[in-house]
Scaffold this active site. Sequence first.
Site, PDB file in Angstrom:
ATOM      1  N   LYS A   1       0.822  -1.203   0.000  1.00 11.24           N
ATOM      2  CA  LYS A   1       0.000   0.000   0.000  1.00 11.24           C
ATOM      3  C   LYS A   1       0.862   1.262   0.000  1.00 11.24           C
ATOM      4  O   LYS A   1       1.857   1.335   0.714  1.00 11.24           O
ATOM      5  CB  LYS A   1      -0.917  -0.003   1.229  1.00 11.24           C
ATOM      6  CG  LYS A   1      -1.865  -1.191   1.264  1.00 11.24           C
ATOM      7  CD  LYS A   1      -2.737  -1.193   2.504  1.00 11.24           C
ATOM      8  CE  LYS A   1      -1.930  -1.371   3.772  1.00 11.24           C
ATOM      9  NZ  LYS A   1      -2.795  -1.576   4.965  1.00 11.24           N
TER      10      LYS A   1
ATOM     11  N   THR B   1      -8.524   9.833   8.175  1.00 10.24           N
ATOM     12  CA  THR B   1      -8.210   8.582   7.477  1.00 10.24           C
ATOM     13  C   THR B   1      -8.041   7.409   8.437  1.00 10.24           C
ATOM     14  O   THR B   1      -7.566   6.349   8.038  1.00 10.24           O
ATOM     15  CB  THR B   1      -6.913   8.743   6.665  1.00 10.24           C
ATOM     16  OG1 THR B   1      -5.833   9.084   7.560  1.00 10.24           O
ATOM     17  CG2 THR B   1      -7.054   9.833   5.613  1.00 10.24           C
TER      18      THR B   1
ATOM     19  N   GLY C   1      -8.437   4.120  10.281  1.00 10.79           N
ATOM     20  CA  GLY C   1      -9.124   2.882   9.933  1.00 10.79           C
ATOM     21  C   GLY C   1      -9.063   2.506   8.472  1.00 10.79           C
ATOM     22  O   GLY C   1      -9.693   1.528   8.051  1.00 10.79           O
ATOM     23  N   THR C   2      -8.294   3.244   7.689  1.00  9.50           N
ATOM     24  CA  THR C   2      -8.226   2.966   6.247  1.00  9.50           C
ATOM     25  C   THR C   2      -7.723   1.555   5.966  1.00  9.50           C
ATOM     26  O   THR C   2      -8.299   0.822   5.151  1.00  9.50           O
ATOM     27  CB  THR C   2      -7.310   3.989   5.545  1.00  9.50           C
ATOM     28  OG1 THR C   2      -7.758   5.306   5.850  1.00  9.50           O
ATOM     29  CG2 THR C   2      -7.335   3.791   4.043  1.00  9.50           C
ATOM     30  N   GLY C   3      -6.620   1.160   6.618  1.00 12.75           N
ATOM     31  CA  GLY C   3      -6.050  -0.162   6.375  1.00 12.75           C
ATOM     32  C   GLY C   3      -6.971  -1.277   6.818  1.00 12.75           C
ATOM     33  O   GLY C   3      -7.107  -2.303   6.119  1.00 12.75           O
ATOM     34  N   CYS C   4      -7.617  -1.094   7.967  1.00 10.41           N
ATOM     35  CA  CYS C   4      -8.577  -2.096   8.447  1.00 10.41           C
ATOM     36  C   CYS C   4      -9.743  -2.231   7.470  1.00 10.41           C
ATOM     37  O   CYS C   4     -10.188  -3.345   7.149  1.00 10.41           O
ATOM     38  CB  CYS C   4      -9.109  -1.705   9.818  1.00 10.41           C
ATOM     39  SG  CYS C   4      -7.858  -1.545  11.105  1.00 10.41           S
TER      40      CYS C   4
END
Length: 275
Positions: A182, A215, A217-220
């Site tokens: 990412k 932003t 919590g984007t990865g979760c």
Amino acid sequence: MNAVTKSRIPVALTIAGSDSGGGAGIQTDLRTFAFHCVHGTSAITCITAQNTLGVRRVDAIATEAVVAQIQAVVEDIGVQAAKTGMLLNQEIILAVAQQVEALQIQNLVVDPVMVSRTGAQLIDDDAVYTLCHALIPQAAIVTPNRYEAQIMSGLTIDSLDDMQAAAQIIHQKLGAKAVLVKGGGMEGKAHGVDIWFDGEQLSTLSTQLIDTKNTHGTGCTLSAAIAANLAKNYDIFTAVQQAKNYVTTALTYSLDIGQGQGPVGHFFPLLQNNN
């Protein structure tokens, strides 16, 4: 027992920590599952006291309790896909890896939560080693950020070319079926661009960049959306593409709450339906 659901409704399992602020972890995973019309189940690995300003406290759940949660879900309900988030320590990571193998959990999405987007290491070196060598080899896809990909590949990542090289090394070295490096923590033209590699296809994936500070919590959300799409029987590359689109829209509707970094917004389908 094979982890095949008895229900016609797609079921996904999240194995991760609890975020008291509701912006990441178990809370956002279950929200993401729900907005994909997938029944969400969970195994909580740790409890955090946090808000938009940061994390105040982290308490691990007993390893036996984590195992019991996974077994209770799989043996009765069954799951079509699962994702992992914050596993916190070596003991929990090893126990989760053993359960994934013993229960034959398929379509595993590993969000290798070991380093924050700013470069702060979140788990110790022993836990990192166990995550890389016991859990990631069982993954359908692993979704490291820039700094996690550096640890996993042994490369310094400063460009898209570095990201591409890292994705290929991680695939070959650690054995996940697919790798998504990412680019949210990258700068310049690599910012927000992700690199996909599955042993054959090397692709650069990008969506519209959303200008927001909220932003959290984007990865979760991304890994949960991938798992939800896999539970709905999409192929892995399509699952990733759709998940990226979901995250982009959720960023568009991000929530300006609290005094710090707010979370992405999951309610946009409801908002759109009301317009």
